[in-house]
Design a protein around this motif. Structure first.
Motif, short mmCIF file in Angstrom:
data_model
loop_
_atom_site.label_atom_id
_atom_site.label_comp_id
_atom_site.label_asym_id
_atom_site.label_seq_id
_atom_site.Cartn_x
_atom_site.Cartn_y
_atom_site.Cartn_z
N ASP A 92 0.84 -1.21 0.00
CA ASP A 92 0.00 0.00 0.00
C ASP A 92 0.86 1.25 0.00
O ASP A 92 0.55 2.27 -0.67
N GLY A 93 1.99 1.24 0.70
CA GLY A 93 2.89 2.38 0.74
C GLY A 93 3.50 2.65 -0.63
O GLY A 93 3.64 3.81 -1.06
N GLU A 94 3.83 1.58 -1.36
CA GLU A 94 4.42 1.76 -2.69
C GLU A 94 3.37 2.32 -3.66
O GLU A 94 3.69 3.14 -4.50
N VAL A 95 2.12 1.88 -3.52
CA VAL A 95 1.05 2.36 -4.40
C VAL A 95 0.82 3.84 -4.19
O VAL A 95 0.64 4.63 -5.14
N LYS A 96 0.84 4.31 -2.93
CA LYS A 96 0.62 5.71 -2.62
C LYS A 96 1.72 6.58 -3.19
O LYS A 96 1.49 7.70 -3.64
N LYS A 97 2.97 6.03 -3.16
CA LYS A 97 4.08 6.81 -3.74
C LYS A 97 3.91 6.96 -5.24
O LYS A 97 4.25 7.95 -5.83
#
Length: 292
Positions: free
Chosen positions: A287-292
């Protein structure tokens, strides 16, 4: 108190008449000597040493010898034995001073910390030893000496069964036949009869030794047998006591099994929880990578 007596399974009750002692001038010397031929003596000596050294449990605290006639037994037992008890083949029940000196000299030379109790008691009447108090009883080439000196070698085996703790070991290296009777057959068929406290109570009969192994000694001119017999753990128990012991054993086994299941389930839950945490951590990273 319940009364215990030892008998052959095929007989009713063994009754012993008073043993006639030989006059002093007819007694045979029991000082250290080779009463057997050289080949038999050396072979049985080797077998006895190997048997006692390897088959006396290291957890044993005390050991009793049936028919002590010299001091070499001190070197045949493990160094872990804390106390060595003796008995004599002399008809009057006294341990000769020469044998007492041999035991002390051998024990001092070995310096293993073993206490040697030189006891004035006949091998067929261990009156100085309590019931169920000895971890191990040993005998080596003593039965024939007992017979020659007028002692009852069969009663000495009964006494061994009496003083041994339940599960204790009886180790032997003896002539195959004593006075024409089979030594091994007597040991393996020795039974104990328990008489109830009341006259109306029925007698209970059970084998004294319920496990064991033996083999003929090879390379000898005089046939010998060596082996081990284990005193029954429920020796002397009444039927009610046996049932109670079996129930307690079953209860303990069930409790241990339930504990194993509990531990297995808890371990399984920990593994499942760990996998779930790892999955959540991976999802958070995605989820953190998607937000970036």
């Amino acid at each position: 108190r319940n009364e215990l007596s030892f008998v052959q399974p095929t007989r009713t009750m063994l009754k012993f008449s008073p043993i006639k002692q030989r006059p002093q001038h007819e007694r045979k010397s029991t000082e250290l000597q080779m009463s057997l031929d050289m080949a038999t003596f050396l072979r049985t000596e080797f077998v006895s040493t190997a048997l006692f050294t390897n088959q006396i449990p290291r957890a044993s605290n005390n050991c009793l010898q049936l028919g002590t006639y010299d001091g070499r037994i001190v070197n045949f037992i493990p160094r872990t034995i804390q106390e060595l008890l003796t008995s004599t083949v002399e008809p009057d029940g006294s341990m000769p001073l020469s044998i007492g000196r041999q035991l002390k000299q051998q024990n001092d030379a070995r310096n293993a910390g073993t206490t040697v109790r030189v006891m004035d008691q006949r091998a067929d009447d261990l009156s100085m030893v309590d019931d169920d108090s000895v971890d191990c009883v040993i005998t080596m080439q003593s039965m024939e000496r007992m017979r020659e000196n007028g002692l009852d070698w069969k009663k000495s085996i009964m006494e061994a069964g009496r003083v041994l703790k339940p599960g204790g070991r009886f180790l032997f290296c003896e002539q195959t036949t004593i006075g024409g009777e089979s030594f091994l057959e007597y040991v393996t068929t020795l039974a104990c009869i328990r008489k109830g406290a009341e006259e109306t109570d029925t007698e209970e009969r059970f084998l004294t030794f319920d496990e064991g192994a033996s083999d003929d000694v090879d390379f000898v001119l005089v046939p010998h047998v060596a082996g081990i017999a284990v005193k029954a753990k429920d020796a002397g128990m009444t039927k009610q006591e046996k049932r109670s012991a079996e129930l307690e054993k079953k209860t303990t086994a069930d409790a241990e099994r339930n504990l194993e299941f509990f531990e297995f389930g808890r371990k399984k839950r920990r593994i499942k929880k760990k996998k779930q945490q790892e999955k959540e951590r991976e999802d958070d990273e995605e989820d953190g990578e998607v937000k970036k």
